[in-house]
Design a protein around this motif. Structure first.
Motif, PDB file in Angstrom:
ATOM      1  N   CYS A  14     -83.444  81.892  58.468  1.00  0.00           N
ATOM      2  CA  CYS A  14     -83.319  83.276  57.206  1.00  0.00           C
ATOM      3  C   CYS A  14     -83.094  82.537  56.016  1.00  0.00           C
ATOM      4  N   PRO A  15     -84.101  83.210  54.654  1.00  0.00           N
ATOM      5  CA  PRO A  15     -84.264  82.385  53.949  1.00  0.00           C
ATOM      6  C   PRO A  15     -82.541  82.915  53.323  1.00  0.00           C
ATOM      7  N   LEU A  16     -82.762  84.144  53.131  1.00  0.00           N
ATOM      8  CA  LEU A  16     -81.127  84.553  52.434  1.00  0.00           C
ATOM      9  C   LEU A  16     -80.401  83.870  53.351  1.00  0.00           C
ATOM     10  N   CYS A  17     -80.111  84.492  54.234  1.00  0.00           N
ATOM     11  CA  CYS A  17     -78.907  83.788  55.149  1.00  0.00           C
ATOM     12  C   CYS A  17     -78.960  82.313  54.624  1.00  0.00           C
ATOM     13  N   CYS A  18     -80.072  81.369  54.865  1.00  0.00           N
ATOM     14  CA  CYS A  18     -79.691  79.769  54.264  1.00  0.00           C
ATOM     15  C   CYS A  18     -79.032  79.794  52.659  1.00  0.00           C
ATOM     16  N   ASN A  19     -79.455  80.868  51.308  1.00  0.00           N
ATOM     17  CA  ASN A  19     -79.255  80.426  50.499  1.00  0.00           C
ATOM     18  C   ASN A  19     -77.497  80.980  50.119  1.00  0.00           C
ATOM     19  N   GLU A  20     -77.492  82.526  50.950  1.00  0.00           N
ATOM     20  CA  GLU A  20     -75.832  82.513  51.197  1.00  0.00           C
ATOM     21  C   GLU A  20     -74.688  80.959  51.689  1.00  0.00           C
ATOM     22  N   MET A  21     -75.098  80.509  53.027  1.00  0.00           N
ATOM     23  CA  MET A  21     -74.995  79.662  53.626  1.00  0.00           C
ATOM     24  C   MET A  21     -74.792  78.503  52.855  1.00  0.00           C
ATOM     25  N   ARG A  22     -75.706  78.514  51.919  1.00  0.00           N
ATOM     26  CA  ARG A  22     -75.940  76.608  50.878  1.00  0.00           C
ATOM     27  C   ARG A  22     -74.779  76.825  49.409  1.00  0.00           C
ATOM     28  N   SER A  23     -74.557  78.680  49.270  1.00  0.00           N
ATOM     29  CA  SER A  23     -73.909  78.880  48.085  1.00  0.00           C
ATOM     30  C   SER A  23     -72.846  78.489  48.368  1.00  0.00           C
ATOM     31  N   LEU A  24     -72.137  79.588  49.367  1.00  0.00           N
ATOM     32  CA  LEU A  24     -71.051  78.637  50.021  1.00  0.00           C
ATOM     33  C   LEU A  24     -70.607  77.348  50.221  1.00  0.00           C
ATOM     34  N   LYS A  25     -71.543  76.555  50.885  1.00  0.00           N
ATOM     35  CA  LYS A  25     -70.738  75.450  50.990  1.00  0.00           C
ATOM     36  C   LYS A  25     -70.547  74.765  49.813  1.00  0.00           C
ATOM     37  N   THR A  26     -71.328  75.064  48.479  1.00  0.00           N
ATOM     38  CA  THR A  26     -71.287  74.886  47.814  1.00  0.00           C
ATOM     39  C   THR A  26     -69.282  74.548  46.866  1.00  0.00           C
ATOM     40  N   PHE A  27     -69.444  75.788  47.284  1.00  0.00           N
ATOM     41  CA  PHE A  27     -67.927  75.540  46.486  1.00  0.00           C
ATOM     42  C   PHE A  27     -66.700  75.787  48.037  1.00  0.00           C
ATOM     43  N   ASP A  28     -66.884  74.752  49.195  1.00  0.00           N
ATOM     44  CA  ASP A  28     -65.731  74.738  50.400  1.00  0.00           C
ATOM     45  C   ASP A  28     -65.735  73.305  49.828  1.00  0.00           C
TER      46      ASP A  28
END
Length: 132
Positions: A14-28
């Motif tokens: 899911c592209p939106l799911c991937c974008n959300e997880m990528r963004s989340l990991k950026t701040f993790d």
């Protein structure tokens, strides 16, 4: 590596799911969140309690105590763990929780169609890339 505070089981197709997880990991910055693609059978073998078909219908998370979390409870905790989007807590307030959860379930059900409209990424074989 330390034990994550939250394991998130997400749909990497899911592209939106991937974008959300990528963004989340950026701040993790402290490794508090572990991401597991529910389409990766090898990774999922480590989590036999997670039912793939259910995880495709609603986001699943596993906290440090081994409790299963679902939907917005996962999202709110994840962003809190990386100290971003603190305003999401309002979706857990009793007056808004039911409505927020219904909207989330509708979104989850139609996430692939919604992704085609709003995402700038395409996913194949669990790998999402930005469109050129």
């Amino acid at each position: 590596m330390s034990t994550p505070s939250l394991v998130i089981f997400f749909d990497a197709q899911c592209p939106l799911c991937c974008n959300e997880m990528r963004s989340l990991k950026t701040f993790d910055h402290h490794g508090r969140v572990q991401l597991v693609d529910i389409n990766n059978d090898d990774a999922m073998r480590s989590f036999p309690s997670i039912d793939k078909s259910k995880a495709l219908s609603i986001l699943h998370g596993l906290d440090q105590q081994g409790n299963l979390l679902y939907g917005l409870d996962v999202t709110v905790l994840a962003w809190r763990l990386v100290n971003k989007h603190r305003w999401l807590f309002i979706t857990r307030l009793p007056i808004l929780k039911w409505i927020s959860d219904q909207i989330y379930l509708l979104f989850a059900k139609h996430r692939m169609s919604i992704s085609r409209w709003f995402s700038h990424a395409q996913c194949r074989n669990g790998v999402c890339k930005n469109r050129e």
